[in-house]
Write a protein that holds these residues in place. Structure first.
Motif, PDB file in Angstrom:
ATOM      1  N   MET A   1       1.030  -1.000   0.224  1.00 49.96           N
ATOM      2  CA  MET A   1       0.091   0.156  -0.338  1.00 49.96           C
ATOM      3  C   MET A   1       0.598   1.780  -0.083  1.00 49.96           C
ATOM      4  N   SER A   2       0.650   2.217  -0.737  1.00 50.47           N
ATOM      5  CA  SER A   2       1.417   3.452  -1.089  1.00 50.47           C
ATOM      6  C   SER A   2       0.795   4.531   0.441  1.00 50.47           C
ATOM      7  N   LEU A   3       1.938   4.973   0.423  1.00 48.02           N
ATOM      8  CA  LEU A   3       1.449   6.068   1.702  1.00 48.02           C
ATOM      9  C   LEU A   3       0.163   7.184   1.724  1.00 48.02           C
ATOM     10  N   ALA A   4       0.624   7.155   0.210  1.00 45.25           N
ATOM     11  CA  ALA A   4      -1.396   8.227   0.082  1.00 45.25           C
ATOM     12  C   ALA A   4      -2.344   6.916   0.138  1.00 45.25           C
ATOM     13  N   ASP A   5      -2.400   6.012  -0.077  1.00 48.95           N
ATOM     14  CA  ASP A   5      -3.214   5.066   0.155  1.00 48.95           C
ATOM     15  C   ASP A   5      -3.519   5.032   1.932  1.00 48.95           C
ATOM     16  N   MET A   6      -2.579   5.182   2.715  1.00 44.13           N
ATOM     17  CA  MET A   6      -2.904   4.525   3.788  1.00 44.13           C
ATOM     18  C   MET A   6      -3.833   5.596   4.934  1.00 44.13           C
ATOM     19  N   ARG A   7      -4.634   4.901   6.279  1.00 42.33           N
ATOM     20  CA  ARG A   7      -5.336   6.099   6.572  1.00 42.33           C
ATOM     21  C   ARG A   7      -4.548   6.954   7.269  1.00 42.33           C
ATOM     22  N   ARG A   8      -5.336   7.885   7.268  1.00 42.13           N
ATOM     23  CA  ARG A   8      -4.007   9.052   8.023  1.00 42.13           C
ATOM     24  C   ARG A   8      -5.170   8.716   9.790  1.00 42.13           C
ATOM     25  N   PRO A   9      -3.999   8.491  10.198  1.00 43.55           N
ATOM     26  CA  PRO A   9      -4.230   8.290  12.144  1.00 43.55           C
ATOM     27  C   PRO A   9      -4.875   9.241  12.701  1.00 43.55           C
ATOM     28  N   ILE A  10      -6.140   8.741  13.334  1.00 41.48           N
ATOM     29  CA  ILE A  10      -7.030   9.931  14.287  1.00 41.48           C
ATOM     30  C   ILE A  10      -6.503  10.165  15.863  1.00 41.48           C
ATOM     31  N   GLU A  11      -6.336  11.590  15.774  1.00 41.41           N
ATOM     32  CA  GLU A  11      -5.852  11.667  16.911  1.00 41.41           C
ATOM     33  C   GLU A  11      -7.041  11.544  18.212  1.00 41.41           C
ATOM     34  N   SER A  12      -6.629  11.296  18.766  1.00 39.01           N
ATOM     35  CA  SER A  12      -7.459  10.857  19.309  1.00 39.01           C
ATOM     36  C   SER A  12      -7.192  11.879  21.174  1.00 39.01           C
ATOM     37  N   GLY A  13      -6.935  12.995  20.992  1.00 40.40           N
ATOM     38  CA  GLY A  13      -6.046  13.816  21.980  1.00 40.40           C
ATOM     39  C   GLY A  13      -7.493  14.942  22.382  1.00 40.40           C
ATOM     40  N   CYS A  14      -7.664  16.453  22.792  1.00 40.39           N
ATOM     41  CA  CYS A  14      -8.354  17.291  23.762  1.00 40.39           C
ATOM     42  C   CYS A  14      -8.932  17.826  22.352  1.00 40.39           C
ATOM     43  N   PRO A  15      -9.790  17.790  21.443  1.00 41.72           N
ATOM     44  CA  PRO A  15     -10.303  18.512  20.883  1.00 41.72           C
ATOM     45  C   PRO A  15     -10.258  20.322  20.408  1.00 41.72           C
ATOM     46  N   ASP A  16      -9.908  20.596  19.553  1.00 41.92           N
ATOM     47  CA  ASP A  16      -9.375  22.027  19.232  1.00 41.92           C
ATOM     48  C   ASP A  16     -10.640  22.996  20.100  1.00 41.92           C
ATOM     49  N   GLY A  17      -9.450  23.776  20.868  1.00 42.71           N
ATOM     50  CA  GLY A  17     -11.097  24.462  21.997  1.00 42.71           C
ATOM     51  C   GLY A  17     -11.566  25.470  21.176  1.00 42.71           C
ATOM     52  N   MET A  18     -10.908  26.147  20.023  1.00 42.81           N
ATOM     53  CA  MET A  18     -11.693  27.343  19.385  1.00 42.81           C
ATOM     54  C   MET A  18     -12.862  27.174  18.934  1.00 42.81           C
ATOM     55  N   GLN A  19     -13.247  25.861  18.655  1.00 43.57           N
ATOM     56  CA  GLN A  19     -14.609  25.683  17.945  1.00 43.57           C
ATOM     57  C   GLN A  19     -15.757  25.838  18.822  1.00 43.57           C
ATOM     58  N   TYR A  20     -15.744  25.722  20.254  1.00 43.71           N
ATOM     59  CA  TYR A  20     -16.437  25.947  20.808  1.00 43.71           C
ATOM     60  C   TYR A  20     -16.506  27.442  21.833  1.00 43.71           C
ATOM     61  N   MET A  21     -16.087  28.314  21.582  1.00 37.75           N
ATOM     62  CA  MET A  21     -15.769  29.224  21.957  1.00 37.75           C
ATOM     63  C   MET A  21     -16.903  30.044  21.747  1.00 37.75           C
ATOM     64  N   HIS A  22     -16.454  31.208  22.620  1.00 39.65           N
ATOM     65  CA  HIS A  22     -17.505  32.119  22.630  1.00 39.65           C
ATOM     66  C   HIS A  22     -17.293  32.967  21.215  1.00 39.65           C
ATOM     67  N   PRO A  23     -17.825  33.612  20.458  1.00 39.88           N
ATOM     68  CA  PRO A  23     -17.558  33.964  19.413  1.00 39.88           C
ATOM     69  C   PRO A  23     -16.410  35.332  19.856  1.00 39.88           C
ATOM     70  N   VAL A  24     -17.243  36.083  20.761  1.00 40.47           N
ATOM     71  CA  VAL A  24     -16.623  37.347  21.205  1.00 40.47           C
ATOM     72  C   VAL A  24     -15.176  37.136  21.385  1.00 40.47           C
ATOM     73  N   MET A  25     -15.250  35.619  21.732  1.00 44.11           N
ATOM     74  CA  MET A  25     -13.694  35.377  22.614  1.00 44.11           C
ATOM     75  C   MET A  25     -12.112  35.084  21.278  1.00 44.11           C
ATOM     76  N   ILE A  26     -13.306  34.494  19.967  1.00 44.40           N
ATOM     77  CA  ILE A  26     -12.230  34.237  18.964  1.00 44.40           C
ATOM     78  C   ILE A  26     -11.519  35.352  18.240  1.00 44.40           C
ATOM     79  N   LYS A  27     -12.952  36.406  18.148  1.00 46.04           N
ATOM     80  CA  LYS A  27     -12.326  37.644  16.962  1.00 46.04           C
ATOM     81  C   LYS A  27     -11.436  37.894  17.803  1.00 46.04           C
ATOM     82  N   ASN A  28     -11.269  38.440  19.749  1.00 46.85           N
ATOM     83  CA  ASN A  28     -10.345  39.351  20.477  1.00 46.85           C
ATOM     84  C   ASN A  28      -9.076  38.365  20.965  1.00 46.85           C
ATOM     85  N   PHE A  29      -8.919  36.465  20.364  1.00 42.67           N
ATOM     86  CA  PHE A  29      -7.805  36.056  20.663  1.00 42.67           C
ATOM     87  C   PHE A  29      -6.454  36.763  20.260  1.00 42.67           C
ATOM     88  N   GLY A  30      -6.358  36.547  22.151  1.00 39.66           N
ATOM     89  CA  GLY A  30      -4.354  37.006  21.614  1.00 39.66           C
ATOM     90  C   GLY A  30      -4.930  38.952  22.148  1.00 39.66           C
TER      91      GLY A  30
END
Ligand code: SF4
Ligand code: SF4
Length: 358
Positions: A1-30
């Motif tokens: 199987m070539s590298l391109a055909d291989m399944r990508r690993p599924i990350e099982s760590g913390c999900p990306d927190g940005m997707q759950y953030m309040h829009p005002v917090m995303i807009k003013n991040f940092g």
């Protein structure tokens, strides 16, 4: 199987927190300018853009049933902007972009029995490990200790009357996760493990159990014709480290597994270096369901700290200033020979600084 055909690993760590953030917090991040603390349990953060966001914090019992979670989320949908987060101390925080929403949100939370507070110089919610529910080695129900203590300390959670914030922690075994803070309530075993020799050979990997012991008190032995282990009880410091890899070395005991109270553990901050916590009360009864003895000691320490510490001193800063003899005098706790570290092995094997060395 070539590298391109291989399944990508599924990350099982913390999900990306940005997707759950309040829009005002995303807009003013940092891009935050400063924050204020209008009342206990509420923070308001102001951004460079002129936006502001209010955070309302309420305590929860950490081990939440699905009905309570739904109730908390319904409050978030109805009275806040539909965004919440949990803090490491089991508080839930609601974010709202309008000041007018703050009071109705607090009223809704309090009506359902949740307590708003835990910010600034209050007693923050007690952090606890939760081994009683899922772990294999707990010697007490840390979440029960938290419930019993917070029932008595709740006024210090909903008010900001302490010299500085107080972080209390509990842990349900003596060696692993948990149990570091301004005040820590930790399990303390006082008897060596009892060995079930019939099971050792089948259950335990004996070399790794021998290697686990910090004071080399465990030896391989043949008992009743079966390979087993033996403990030199004169050397054993009753740490319990042999019990997780070898359950037949039972160390938990309804009478001899006690609680110990430690104070002054702290990460470094703007004022002081990191500090290790130190034992101030040992052999405290592990006494469910209300743990009155441990709670009484914690209340004594908090009372002395509240009355004697200067503004913004954490518990370790206060003790550094007044000294240990005065600490024991003010709290009324007895100073015994068990408070003196006379273990000779510690010189070589224990760090004398809380800094991590690489
Ligand atoms: S403190 Fe010990 S018993 Fe409790 S969850 Fe952590 S490892 Fe398990
Ligand atoms: S309790 Fe700790 S000191 Fe005692 S035998 Fe087990 S690992 Fe060694």
């Amino acid at each position: 199987m070539s590298l391109a055909d291989m399944r990508r690993p599924i990350e099982s760590g913390c999900p990306d927190g940005m997707q759950y953030m309040h829009p005002v917090m995303i807009k003013n991040f940092g891009q935050w300018k400063y924050h204020e603390h209008p009342r206990p349990g509420v923070l308001v953060h102001y951004a460079e853009s002129g936006d502001a966001i209010w955070t309302v914090r309420a305590g929860t019992q950490r081990i939440l049933d699905v009905y309570t979670l739904r109730k908390l989320c319904d409050i978030g949908d109805q009275y806040a902007d539909g965004h919440v987060r949990f803090t490491i101390r089991s508080n839930i925080e609601y974010m709202v972009a309008e000041e007018a929403k703050v009071e109705p949100l607090i009223e809704a939370l309090e009506k359902e029995g949740f307590v708003v507070g835990g910010t600034k110089n209050s007693v923050a919610f007690i952090a606890h490990t939760q081994g009683w529910l899922h772990c294999d080695i707990p010697g007490t129900d840390a979440s029960g200790v938290v419930k019993a203590m917070m029932d008595e300390l709740i006024d210090e959670f909903r008010n900001c009357r302490m010299p500085n914030r107080v972080h209390i922690t509990t842990s349900c075994c003596q060696i692993n996760c948990g149990g570091q803070g301004d005040i820590a309530i930790n399990v303390q075993h006082t008897k060596p493990p009892r060995i079930n020799h019939d099971l050792v050979a089948n259950v335990c990997e004996r070399p790794s159990v021998v290697a686990r012991c910090p004071v080399a008190a465990i030896r391989p032995a043949m008992v009743n014709g079966k390979p087993s282990l033996e403990v030199d009880e004169k050397k054993c410091i009753c740490c319990g480290a042999c019990y997780p890899p070898c359950p037949p070395m039972q160390i938990n005991d309804p009478e001899h597994s006690k609680l110990a109270i430690w104070v002054g553990g702290n990460h470094s901050n703007a004022r002081s270096k990191p500090s290790f916590q130190k034992l101030v009360a040992g052999g405290v009864p592990n006494n469910p369901p209300r743990w009155p003895e441990a709670t009484a000691i914690v209340k004594k320490i908090l009372k002395a700290y509240k009355e004697d510490a200067r503004d913004w001193e954490r518990i370790n800063d206060w003790i550094d200033r007044v000294g240990w003899p005065r600490f024991f005098e003010l709290t009324g706790l007895p100073f015994t020979k068990y408070h003196i570290d006379n273990w000779r092995g510690s010189r070589k094997s224990l760090n004398s600084s809380a800094y991590i060395r690489l």
